[in-house]
Design a protein around this motif. Structure first.
Motif, short mmCIF file in Angstrom:
data_model
loop_
_atom_site.label_atom_id
_atom_site.label_comp_id
_atom_site.label_asym_id
_atom_site.label_seq_id
_atom_site.Cartn_x
_atom_site.Cartn_y
_atom_site.Cartn_z
N TYR A 27 126.15 53.12 78.19
CA TYR A 27 127.60 52.33 77.81
C TYR A 27 127.72 50.82 78.75
CZ TYR A 27 131.98 52.94 78.92
OH TYR A 27 132.91 53.29 79.41
N ASN A 28 127.12 50.23 79.15
CA ASN A 28 127.70 49.05 79.65
C ASN A 28 127.73 48.27 78.45
OD1 ASN A 28 129.70 47.87 81.33
ND2 ASN A 28 127.54 46.15 81.94
N ASN A 29 126.51 48.24 78.02
CA ASN A 29 126.38 47.27 76.52
C ASN A 29 127.02 47.49 75.29
OD1 ASN A 29 124.34 45.97 77.76
ND2 ASN A 29 122.64 47.18 77.31
N HIS A 30 127.55 49.24 75.27
CA HIS A 30 128.17 49.01 73.94
C HIS A 30 129.21 48.99 73.93
CE1 HIS A 30 129.30 51.58 70.71
NE2 HIS A 30 129.74 52.95 71.44
N HIS A 31 130.31 49.11 75.07
CA HIS A 31 131.29 48.81 75.71
C HIS A 31 131.68 47.10 75.33
CE1 HIS A 31 135.30 48.96 77.22
NE2 HIS A 31 134.47 47.52 78.55
N ASN A 32 130.56 46.03 75.58
CA ASN A 32 130.81 45.34 75.81
C ASN A 32 130.63 44.47 74.30
OD1 ASN A 32 130.66 44.96 78.64
ND2 ASN A 32 128.46 44.06 78.92
N LYS A 33 130.36 45.24 73.56
CA LYS A 33 129.65 45.24 72.01
C LYS A 33 131.17 45.29 71.55
CE LYS A 33 124.70 45.45 71.16
NZ LYS A 33 123.77 46.38 70.64
N ILE A 34 131.84 45.99 72.08
CA ILE A 34 132.98 47.11 71.05
C ILE A 34 133.94 46.13 71.42
CG2 ILE A 34 135.05 48.93 70.76
CD1 ILE A 34 132.82 51.11 71.06
N LYS A 35 134.23 45.42 72.63
CA LYS A 35 135.11 44.68 73.34
C LYS A 35 134.96 43.50 72.36
CE LYS A 35 136.67 42.05 77.56
NZ LYS A 35 137.02 42.20 78.55
N PHE A 36 133.92 42.99 72.28
CA PHE A 36 133.31 41.54 71.71
C PHE A 36 133.95 41.55 70.64
CE2 PHE A 36 130.16 38.73 69.84
CZ PHE A 36 130.60 37.60 70.42
N LYS A 37 133.49 42.44 69.41
CA LYS A 37 133.43 43.08 67.75
C LYS A 37 135.39 42.57 67.67
CE LYS A 37 130.54 45.69 66.79
NZ LYS A 37 129.47 47.57 66.09
N LYS A 38 136.17 42.94 68.96
CA LYS A 38 137.54 42.25 68.49
C LYS A 38 138.05 40.98 68.94
CE LYS A 38 138.68 46.50 70.83
NZ LYS A 38 139.77 47.44 71.67
N GLU A 39 137.00 40.45 69.02
CA GLU A 39 137.18 38.81 69.68
C GLU A 39 136.60 38.21 68.58
OE1 GLU A 39 134.78 37.76 73.19
OE2 GLU A 39 136.21 39.62 74.41
N TYR A 40 136.02 38.39 66.97
CA TYR A 40 135.57 38.01 66.44
C TYR A 40 136.28 38.46 64.52
CZ TYR A 40 131.36 40.84 64.99
OH TYR A 40 131.21 42.11 65.35
N ILE A 41 136.47 37.50 63.99
CA ILE A 41 136.48 38.57 62.10
C ILE A 41 135.30 39.09 61.38
CG2 ILE A 41 137.92 38.25 60.26
CD1 ILE A 41 139.10 35.99 61.55
N LEU A 42 136.16 40.04 60.96
CA LEU A 42 134.59 40.89 60.37
C LEU A 42 135.20 41.98 59.19
CD1 LEU A 42 131.91 41.35 59.54
CD2 LEU A 42 132.18 43.33 61.17
N GLU A 43 135.66 41.02 58.37
CA GLU A 43 136.67 42.04 56.91
C GLU A 43 135.35 42.23 56.07
OE1 GLU A 43 140.33 41.08 54.17
OE2 GLU A 43 140.11 40.42 56.28
N LYS A 44 135.14 43.73 55.84
CA LYS A 44 134.15 43.69 54.01
C LYS A 44 134.98 43.43 52.55
CE LYS A 44 131.46 47.28 55.72
NZ LYS A 44 130.87 49.09 55.44
#
Length: 222
Positions: A27-44
């Motif tokens: 859960y913690n790893n998944h949560h950290n990944k979701i949080k981290f994704k908000k810190e960089y741009i990803l646009e298809k």
């Protein structure tokens, strides 16, 4: 009999604790990944597929006469076409528009109030066997400034997906970004965004790489 009961209870508690720990870690790893994704741009689909194809075609038709040595990192020697070397007015206009739009997106996403400039733009081909270990773009892994310490933000645009391997990844928390034609990734140039590229196992991987700086003395020339 009493000893057996205590033994059974102990085993049960160990299993329960192990189960809870693993679930918490997941859960913690998944949560950290979701949080981290908000810190960089990803646009298809940041740029259209046909635009990607035009840039790749230009690269293949011109790399032999426009390839250069990459100062500071010989690994990319003869694989790059720098923005300033683009000799096709249509392609240069397209790439200029792309880099200006990426600059604007980075300034908006990271709420950059001060000046931010384009430092370098290049088109690069990653042939089979090419890879890049984890690194930051303005510092070594120990935090000391590297040979491009003036860089503040970075961006990659994938131009194709018809190859195997070559996944872009962030180190901490570890996760991979699958290349797709036109997909943009934008992130900070420091050690918080340690990243790398897994080995290309088949085909060729094409990208546009960009870096940005607040140092006006490092502005990319035309």
């Amino acid at each position: 009999l009493i000893i057996d009961k205590y033994f059974i209870v102990s085993i049960f508690l160990v299993i329960l604790l192990f189960y809870l720990y693993n679930n918490y870690s997941s859960y913690n790893n998944h949560h950290n990944k979701i949080k981290f994704k908000k810190e960089y741009i990803l646009e298809k689909n940041f740029i259209l597929k046909n635009t990607c194809d035009d840039i790749i075609k230009f690269y293949e038709n011109n790399i032999d006469k426009l390839k250069v040595k990459n100062g500071g990192n010989s690994y990319f020697d003869d694989t790059l076409i720098f923005y300033k070397s683009i000799n096709d007015s249509k392609i240069k206009s397209i790439v200029n528009t792309i880099r200006q739009e990426v600059l604007s997106k980075i300034k908006e996403f990271y709420d950059v109030k001060e000046n931010l400039f384009i430092e370098q733009t290049n088109i690069v081909k990653w042939n089979k066997g090419r890879e890049l270990g984890e690194h930051a773009d303005n510092a070594y892994s120990n935090g000391k400034p590297n040979y491009t310490s003036w860089r503040t933000y970075s961006a990659i645009i994938f131009l194709n997906k018809d190859f195997s391997g070559g996944e872009f990844y962030f180190k901490n928390p570890y996760h991979e970004i699958i290349p797709e034609a036109g997909k943009l990734v934008g992130f900070g140039a420091g050690t918080k965004f340690m990243h790398g590229v897994k080995k290309v196992t088949d085909g060729a991987r094409y990208t546009i790489a960009m870096w940005f700086t607040d140092n006006k003395d490092k502005i990319e020339s035309d």
